[in-house]
Enzyme design. Structure first.
Site, PDB file in Angstrom:
ATOM      1  N   LYS A 399       2.515  33.339  59.748  1.00  0.00           N
ATOM      2  CA  LYS A 399       3.057  33.790  58.384  1.00  0.00           C
ATOM      3  C   LYS A 399       4.091  32.431  57.661  1.00  0.00           C
ATOM      4  CE  LYS A 399       3.499  38.719  58.493  1.00  0.00           C
ATOM      5  NZ  LYS A 399       4.504  39.772  58.400  1.00  0.00           N
ATOM      6  N   LYS A 401       7.029  31.774  58.135  1.00  0.00           N
ATOM      7  CA  LYS A 401       8.157  32.307  57.860  1.00  0.00           C
ATOM      8  C   LYS A 401       9.650  32.064  58.685  1.00  0.00           C
ATOM      9  CE  LYS A 401       7.006  36.580  55.167  1.00  0.00           C
ATOM     10  NZ  LYS A 401       7.383  38.033  55.107  1.00  0.00           N
TER      11      LYS A 401
END
Length: 487
Positions: A399, A401
């Site tokens: 992701k 993130k």
């Protein structure tokens, strides 16, 4: 090819310099000792690395400026006790576009900072903020210098920096893995030195492989308990920086920490043993800080405490066996059988009952009202709500993130919400089909910013619902605001 400056001409600094030079990089090594610069430049040999010739392409300097200025990469390879002072000297020649690599292993007394945290603090004082990477793992300089197969971990919160260092060191003899858990990697590197001292003492006392294996195993358990309490990723402790580095340091003739422990176990005083080793024994330096950390986080570390008692409190090493073996009886598994089986039994019970099961996915970092409102509405669609929470590794590698909280911390927060019945980890993009069948899901729920993306699950017999997000509430905006405050 990169222009690389290495601060430190010890065995590890020279071994890494050789690897980097053979990989085609331009390397210069700094030493504060003028005589070392002259000897290494002339002889191309290091006294503690027999059988290795220092490549002619490697330059040496006693001016720290030459190893920092105009270098794309600067590698810190000095003992942990000197890291802050060297960072303070180097900062004026550092720029924000450089990659800083640290290979020192330890925890600073007083601040309880890891080495990258120490470097970062000194750099920020000088208004510098380059990317910092911790390089750690089961790597004896004596073997790296001879091109023996070696694996190591490149750890950074910045994925691109970790991968750049990975690529820089990779060759037919050096295999590099990445890891986002910098704190866990550095904690492993510091504590394993102490456990290696304990293993050496056991052998010096005349004990066998059983005792050494016990110390390594239980020492790893102590390290993992402390790391999890500090918010580290548990997976790190079963990896190269954890069990890998511990094994090599606690069993090898090359290990200074093991040797120091062995000498003390053989009736030599701690101060004499350190002098006999002739090089820095990092485990001894790390003892005060690790003892402080165990107290701060209320973690019992009997092996670390025993080593500290011998080296810093005058305990006779012959009392080591009694101190460790006659502790109160305990179970190896801290969780009860009920705890271990609870989630599986809970899921099984819901399958047997006529309950409508709902599942949703997310990162749920910085848990806020928008998240809770979504979960409340998801639970209203059924009787039993399962939240599939992105694992730390999945967030970082897939992701891309950055999370403020670890998986375990985010999981604990979600479990405290009355709408949530079960939290399980998300480790890959493809697991959704498996999950809906394994947990007998009736309704799949996501926010409306994913509209249409999961309609394929309808073919699995699942109702797919996209719920509107709560207006004016955004995790991205919260993180943006937090970053502005920090800056």
């Amino acid at each position: 090819m990169y222009k690389i400056g290495i601060l430190g001409a010890g065995t590890w600094g020279i071994a890494l310099a050789t690897t980097l030079s053979k990989n085609g990089n331009e390397v210069i090594v700094w030493s504060a000792v003028e005589s070392e610069v002259k000897v290494y430049s002339l002889t191309r040999k290091h006294p503690h690395l027999p059988g290795m010739a220092i490549p002619e392409q490697i330059a040496f300097t006693s001016e720290i400026r030459n190893a920092c200025e105009d270098r794309e990469v600067v590698l810190f390879a000095v003992p942990s006790v000197y890291i802050r002072n060297i960072a303070r000297k180097a900062v004026q020649y550092i720029n924000n576009n450089q990659i800083i690599i640290n290979v020192a292993k330890g925890i600073e007394n007083g601040t309880l900072f890891t080495m990258t945290q120490v470097i970062n603090e000194e750099f920020r004082k000088g208004d510098k903020c380059p990317q910092i990477v911790a390089l750690s793992g089961p790597t004896h300089a004596e073997e790296v210098a001879l091109n023996m197969p070696t694996t190591i971990v490149s750890s950074s919160k910045n994925r691109k920096s970790a991968e750049l260092v990975q690529e820089m060191f990779m060759n037919t003899c050096m295999r590099v893995y990445t890891n986002y858990d910098v704190l866990g990697v550095e904690l492993c590197g510091a504590v394993k030195n102490i456990i290696a001292i304990a293993a050496g003492m056991a052998v010096g006392l005349g004990y066998g492989d059983n005792a050494k294996a016990a110390l390594i195993t239980r020492g790893l358990a102590e390290t993992r308990r402390l790391g999890v309490a500090m918010g580290c990723c548990e997976e790190t402790f079963s990896g190269l920086a954890g069990v890998g580095d511990l094994i090599v340091t606690a069993t090898s003739k090359h290990s200074r920490n093991y040797k120091a422990g062995y000498l003390v176990g053989s009736s030599m005083k701690p101060s004499q043993a350190i002098e006999e080793v002739g090089m820095v024994v990092e485990g001894v330096n790390a003892l005060p800080a690790v003892i402080q950390l165990s107290s701060k986080y209320y973690i019992e570390m009997p092996i670390v405490e025993a080593v500290n008692a011998v080296f810093n409190e005058g305990l006779d090493v012959k009392e080591l066996e009694k101190r460790l073996m006659q502790r109160e009886m305990k179970s190896e598994i801290l969780k009860t059988e009920f705890d271990l089986n609870f989630e599986n039994k809970l899921v099984k019970n819901t399958r047997d009952m006529k309950m409508k099961r709902v599942i949703t996915y997310g990162t749920f970092d910085l848990l806020h009202y928008g998240h809770i409102n979504l979960l409340k509405r998801a639970k209203a669609l059924g009787d039993y709500l399962i939240v599939v929470l992105s694992s730390d590794k999945f967030n970082w590698t897939e992701k891309h993130k950055k999370c403020y909280f670890t998986y375990e911390q985010r999981k604990s927060l979600l479990e405290s919400i009355r709408y949530v019945d079960l939290v399980i980890p998300e480790t890959n993009w493809e697991q959704k089909k498996t999950d809906v069948h394994e947990f007998h899901i009736d309704t799949f729920v996501m926010g409306d910013d994913w509209v249409g993306r999961f309609d394929y699950l309808k073919e699995e017999g699942v109702e797919v619902v996209y719920l509107p997000r709560t207006p004016e509430i955004s995790t991205t905006q919260i993180k943006h605001d937090l970053n502005e405050i920090q800056q």
